[in-house]
Design an enzyme around this catalytic site. Structure first.
Site: not given
Length: 260
Positions: A81-82, A87, A160, A178
């Protein structure tokens, strides 16, 4: 509840490889559960990735500030999700592959516990992390230090939470992190809050990882499975175990991520 821990925190693991590791572990946990076994209930992988942007399954590409066909930036859409996040080196990512059939069948509970593990870890460094009504994850003031995005299949979790330890924050300039379009909200990293001349030496990534792993196990009331790790004390042995787990499952080995 025993949990296998793969602490690869000083490794830069390619995103697609880490994704297959999660898939293979998830399948192993499912097979163990289906056969009423107890040998493999839960696992946590902790690592770093080479630089990459990831989008959740329903995330909008409008939050990318570059053209994916003309940019060298790596972008991938995954099943978490999101919205979009980044990263890369200096950021730790924790992937808890947990069988919620043995814990609690609630993804909100899962995400909240992941956030709590970060808040507890930050406290050890005198950094005040907190949740925000603006968005999920963990914040220090108005700046986000940790992003969370999870999913589950058969109540076995994947993906995660990340924690910016001492990373270059400039990659975030190329996205709306986000999808947060609230003025004055940005991202941050632990090193910005360390009041020492050499923040990097005070924030050895392996030390932060060790403390975070402790709190991850604590919040889920898990115990590290040291007896069932087949003597895999060295990172090379852990990587070999994970590579073999993927190789044993041709469907997972041949899976391809959706790069944009």
């Amino acid at each position: 509840n025993f949990c296998k821990v793969f602490n690869l925190s000083n490794q830069y693991v390619d995103y697609s490889k880490g994704w297959r590791y999660q898939k293979a572990i998830s399948e192993k946990i499912h097979q163990t559960y289906r056969n009423d076994g107890d040998s493999f209930r839960h696992a946590i992988i902790l690592l770093q990735h080479p630089s990459i942007y990831t989008l959740g399954r329903n995330a909008s590409t409008k939050h990318l500030k570059f053209n994916t066909t003309e940019s060298a930036n790596r972008v991938v859409r995954v099943e978490r999700g999101g919205e979009v996040t980044w990263h890369g080196p200096g950021q730790l990512v924790a992937y808890p592959i947990l069988n919620l059939n043995h814990l609690k069948k609630d993804l909100h509970w899962l995400a909240s516990n992941l956030e709590q593990s970060v808040i507890d870890t930050l406290r050890l460094y005198n950094i005040s992390g907190e949740r925000s009504s603006v968005n999920t994850g963990v914040w220090v003031g108005t700046n986000k230090i940790s992003a969370v995005g999870v999913t589950a299949s058969r109540w076995i979790t994947m993906h995660g939470i990340s924690l910016n330890v001492h990373c270059d924050l400039s990659p975030y300039n190329h996205i709306t992190p986000c999808g947060i379009e609230v003025e004055g909200r940005h991202v941050c990293s632990m090193h910005q809050f360390i009041q020492q001349p050499d923040a990097l030496s005070a924030l050895r990534i392996e030390d932060v990882a060790s403390k975070w792993l402790y709190h991850l196990l604590q919040v889920f009331q898990l115990q590290e499975d040291v007896n069932n790790m087949d003597g895999m004390s060295h990172i090379s042995q852990q990587l070999q175990y994970l590579d073999d787990l993927v190789a044993k499952n041709p469907d997972i080995h041949n899976m391809q991520l959706q790069y944009l």
